[in-house]
Design a protein around this motif. Structure first.
Motif, short mmCIF file in Angstrom:
data_model
loop_
_atom_site.label_atom_id
_atom_site.label_comp_id
_atom_site.label_asym_id
_atom_site.label_seq_id
_atom_site.Cartn_x
_atom_site.Cartn_y
_atom_site.Cartn_z
N SER A 91 -52.80 65.75 -3.08
CA SER A 91 -51.56 65.51 -2.34
C SER A 91 -51.92 65.10 -0.91
N LEU A 92 -51.64 63.83 -0.56
CA LEU A 92 -52.15 63.21 0.67
C LEU A 92 -51.01 62.95 1.64
N HIS A 93 -51.12 63.53 2.88
CA HIS A 93 -49.94 63.53 3.75
C HIS A 93 -50.22 63.19 5.21
N LEU A 94 -49.12 62.89 5.90
CA LEU A 94 -49.16 62.55 7.32
C LEU A 94 -49.60 63.77 8.15
N PRO A 95 -50.02 63.54 9.38
CA PRO A 95 -50.63 64.61 10.18
C PRO A 95 -49.72 65.81 10.43
N GLU A 96 -50.32 66.98 10.41
CA GLU A 96 -49.58 68.20 10.73
C GLU A 96 -49.08 68.19 12.17
N VAL A 97 -49.78 67.49 13.06
CA VAL A 97 -49.32 67.45 14.46
C VAL A 97 -48.05 66.63 14.60
N MET A 98 -47.68 65.87 13.56
CA MET A 98 -46.46 65.06 13.61
C MET A 98 -45.33 65.65 12.78
N SER A 99 -45.65 66.43 11.77
CA SER A 99 -44.63 66.88 10.82
C SER A 99 -45.09 68.13 10.10
N GLY A 100 -44.12 68.91 9.63
CA GLY A 100 -44.43 70.08 8.82
C GLY A 100 -44.57 69.76 7.34
N THR A 101 -44.57 68.47 6.98
CA THR A 101 -44.64 68.06 5.58
C THR A 101 -45.86 68.63 4.88
N CYS A 102 -47.01 68.55 5.53
CA CYS A 102 -48.25 69.03 4.91
C CYS A 102 -48.17 70.53 4.63
N ASN A 103 -47.58 71.28 5.53
CA ASN A 103 -47.45 72.72 5.33
C ASN A 103 -46.51 73.04 4.18
N CYS A 104 -45.44 72.24 4.03
CA CYS A 104 -44.54 72.45 2.90
C CYS A 104 -45.26 72.19 1.58
N ALA A 105 -46.12 71.17 1.57
CA ALA A 105 -46.90 70.89 0.37
C ALA A 105 -47.83 72.05 0.06
N ARG A 106 -48.43 72.62 1.08
CA ARG A 106 -49.34 73.76 0.87
C ARG A 106 -48.59 74.97 0.30
N MET A 107 -47.40 75.20 0.81
CA MET A 107 -46.60 76.32 0.30
C MET A 107 -46.31 76.13 -1.18
N ALA A 108 -45.94 74.91 -1.56
CA ALA A 108 -45.65 74.63 -2.97
C ALA A 108 -46.90 74.72 -3.82
N ALA A 109 -48.04 74.34 -3.26
CA ALA A 109 -49.30 74.34 -4.01
C ALA A 109 -49.69 75.75 -4.44
N GLN A 110 -49.29 76.75 -3.65
CA GLN A 110 -49.68 78.13 -3.96
C GLN A 110 -49.13 78.61 -5.29
N SER A 111 -48.00 78.06 -5.71
CA SER A 111 -47.40 78.50 -6.97
C SER A 111 -47.37 77.38 -8.01
N ALA A 112 -48.10 76.30 -7.76
CA ALA A 112 -48.12 75.19 -8.72
C ALA A 112 -48.88 75.60 -9.98
N PRO A 113 -48.49 75.05 -11.14
CA PRO A 113 -49.14 75.43 -12.40
C PRO A 113 -50.54 74.85 -12.59
N VAL A 114 -50.94 73.90 -11.73
CA VAL A 114 -52.30 73.34 -11.77
C VAL A 114 -52.84 73.32 -10.34
N PRO A 115 -54.16 73.25 -10.16
CA PRO A 115 -54.71 73.20 -8.81
C PRO A 115 -54.22 71.97 -8.03
N VAL A 116 -53.87 72.20 -6.77
CA VAL A 116 -53.40 71.12 -5.90
C VAL A 116 -54.25 71.12 -4.63
N ASP A 117 -54.88 69.99 -4.36
CA ASP A 117 -55.63 69.81 -3.11
C ASP A 117 -54.72 69.10 -2.11
N VAL A 118 -54.23 69.83 -1.11
CA VAL A 118 -53.35 69.25 -0.09
C VAL A 118 -54.22 68.78 1.07
N VAL A 119 -54.12 67.50 1.42
CA VAL A 119 -54.99 66.90 2.43
C VAL A 119 -54.15 66.38 3.59
#
Length: 289
Positions: A91-119
């Protein structure tokens, strides 16, 4: 589907249209743009949406509002991809210094049914798009998820975007430039020349008095980057400024800059909200191999 197959996800700040992302086999979670009353203005980067948003900006003085996806948005997509048989997701995203999008992806990744690499790619707009394109190319060539992640880590610092802003109005409205500074700059026809730095934040690399001089400075910057990084490829980008874009293309050709154009792309609503109409520049990345 082979057990080692992995899915690639990004967000709409990459400024690649849905059709092109689909052709790469990439899924996208959209950020949203609305007016100050909360009325939606653009839901994705389709050409019709982009042009309609440009029309809206040309006739309104207010600064649009942008909102990031929720963890639920990401969670639903990750679960859908798992049901389709993918064993891993990048999961490839815009910078954390610009948006909380990456952090939202990380939150979702914690309970995803398969491994998710959030970058956090530390890049946005078409530089983000180039890195997503590179990941999709490597996957199509049979590279593993780990190989793709390693390549993004290595290539990311040499990939970015350089652009000239025509009007500072939206940067002023968004608080990124002081009102007095913006007023003086517009009165003197000063065009800031910006890039996205190593940490993902927007950095100034100069200014020019007139768009013609700004384009010349962009060509000079491309020469400097080639001298530092070697031959480059990438997109020419703009926000409804084909005149400056053609001047940039001509300048790169005239100076025989080792920049292979992959095409012209328009900056999508999320980023155009901040840079405004008239922006022009280029996104770049070293070629593979």
């Amino acid at each position: 589907m082979a057990a080692e197959d992995f899915a690639i996800v990004t967000d709409s700040a990459c400024d690649i249209c849905p059709e092109e992302l689909s052709s790469w086999g990439v899924r996208c979670v959209n950020l949203q743009v609305s007016d100050q009353a909360g009325n939606p203005l653009a839901s994705d980067n389709s050409p019709a949406n982009v042009e309609a948003f440009y029309d809206w900006m040309a006739t309104h003085d207010e600064l649009p509002k942008t909102s990031m996806p929720t963890p639920l948005d990401f969670g639903q997509l990750y679960s859908e991809l798992a049901r389709q048989g993918y064993k891993r997701i990048i999961s490839l995203h815009l910078p954390e210094v610009m948006s909380g999008t990456c952090n939202c992806a990380r939150m979702a990744a914690q309970s995803a049914p398969v491994p998710v690499d959030v970058v956090d790619l530390r890049r946005n707009t078409l530089a983000q798009g180039l890195l997503v394109r590179r990941a999709a190319q490597m996957r199509a060539d049979g590279c593993s998820a780990d190989e793709v992640l390693a390549a993004l880590e290595e290539t990311g610092p040499a990939c970015s975007i350089c652009f000239a802003v025509d009007q500072l109005d939206n940067l002023v409205r968004g608080g990124r430039v002081g009102r007095a500074t913006g007023l003086v700059a517009n009165m003197l026809d000063i065009k800031p020349i910006l890039t996205v730095g190593p940490d993902g934040a927007v950095d100034s690399i100069g200014m020019a008095k007139s768009m013609k001089r700004a384009v010349s400075r962009l060509v000079k910057r491309a020469e400097e980057l080639v001298a530092e990084l070697g031959p480059l490829e990438g997109y020419l980008v703009h926000v409804r400024n084909t005149k400056a874009l053609e001047a940039l293309r001509a300048g790169l050709a005239d100076k025989a800059v080792a920049f292979t154009e992959l095409g012209v792309r328009q900056v999508g609503p999320i980023i155009a909200t901040h840079v405004g109409l008239g922006c022009v520049g280029f996104a770049y990345i070293p070629p593979r191999g």
